[in-house]
Design a protein around this motif. Sequence first.
Motif, PDB file in Angstrom:
ATOM      1  N   ASP A  85     -16.458  78.775  13.782  1.00  0.00           N
ATOM      2  CA  ASP A  85     -17.721  78.868  13.074  1.00  0.00           C
ATOM      3  C   ASP A  85     -18.393  77.516  13.225  1.00  0.00           C
ATOM      4  N   PHE A  86     -19.682  77.474  13.397  1.00  0.00           N
ATOM      5  CA  PHE A  86     -20.341  76.178  13.444  1.00  0.00           C
ATOM      6  C   PHE A  86     -21.739  76.253  12.859  1.00  0.00           C
ATOM      7  N   ILE A  87     -22.149  75.118  12.298  1.00  0.00           N
ATOM      8  CA  ILE A  87     -23.467  74.979  11.679  1.00  0.00           C
ATOM      9  C   ILE A  87     -24.202  73.878  12.431  1.00  0.00           C
ATOM     10  N   VAL A  88     -25.411  74.185  12.906  1.00  0.00           N
ATOM     11  CA  VAL A  88     -26.242  73.204  13.587  1.00  0.00           C
ATOM     12  C   VAL A  88     -27.330  72.776  12.614  1.00  0.00           C
ATOM     13  N   LYS A  89     -27.388  71.472  12.354  1.00  0.00           N
ATOM     14  CA  LYS A  89     -28.394  70.933  11.451  1.00  0.00           C
ATOM     15  C   LYS A  89     -29.481  70.249  12.278  1.00  0.00           C
ATOM     16  N   SER A  90     -30.679  70.216  11.743  1.00  0.00           N
ATOM     17  CA  SER A  90     -31.760  69.517  12.440  1.00  0.00           C
ATOM     18  C   SER A  90     -31.493  68.016  12.382  1.00  0.00           C
ATOM     19  N   PRO A  91     -32.158  67.242  13.219  1.00  0.00           N
ATOM     20  CA  PRO A  91     -31.947  65.792  13.218  1.00  0.00           C
ATOM     21  C   PRO A  91     -32.228  65.174  11.846  1.00  0.00           C
ATOM     22  N   ALA A  92     -31.744  63.981  11.640  1.00  0.00           N
ATOM     23  CA  ALA A  92     -31.943  63.279  10.379  1.00  0.00           C
ATOM     24  C   ALA A  92     -33.424  62.990  10.152  1.00  0.00           C
ATOM     25  N   ALA A  93     -33.804  62.883   8.892  1.00  0.00           N
ATOM     26  CA  ALA A  93     -35.196  62.588   8.539  1.00  0.00           C
ATOM     27  C   ALA A  93     -35.629  61.247   9.131  1.00  0.00           C
ATOM     28  N   THR A  94     -34.700  60.298   9.215  1.00  0.00           N
ATOM     29  CA  THR A  94     -35.047  58.988   9.779  1.00  0.00           C
ATOM     30  C   THR A  94     -35.468  59.111  11.242  1.00  0.00           C
ATOM     31  N   TRP A  95     -34.828  60.000  11.975  1.00  0.00           N
ATOM     32  CA  TRP A  95     -35.188  60.192  13.384  1.00  0.00           C
ATOM     33  C   TRP A  95     -36.607  60.742  13.493  1.00  0.00           C
ATOM     34  N   TYR A  96     -36.916  61.743  12.661  1.00  0.00           N
ATOM     35  CA  TYR A  96     -38.268  62.305  12.665  1.00  0.00           C
ATOM     36  C   TYR A  96     -39.304  61.271  12.250  1.00  0.00           C
TER      37      TYR A  96
END
Length: 113
Positions: A33-44
Amino acid sequence: MAFCKDFNARTQKYKPDTPMAVTITAYKDNTFDFIVKSPAATWYLKKAAGIEGGSSRPGHLEAATLSVKHIYEIAKIKQSDPFCQYMPLESICKSIIATANSMGIKVVNHLED
């Protein structure tokens, strides 16, 4: 092989240079099972501001300036994260503004031309 196909399918919406966090859980019966999270807020925030890093002295030196519109757009993206999907958009925006302040990025209502 199944993992690679699933991973590629879930991450195809991201550009190749986008960092992302992935939590993988492997089970004894060879399933996963895996969960993909969006990039960190700092990157954005760094991407939106066009900077490499934050201020060396946040609160004293400004690294960049962003508008509330930028914050709102980042919050909409972050809302798709599994841990943020039930949070109100306003709370996510406040969190991103706090992160921006800690990086020395000033948030204003409108950017001046």
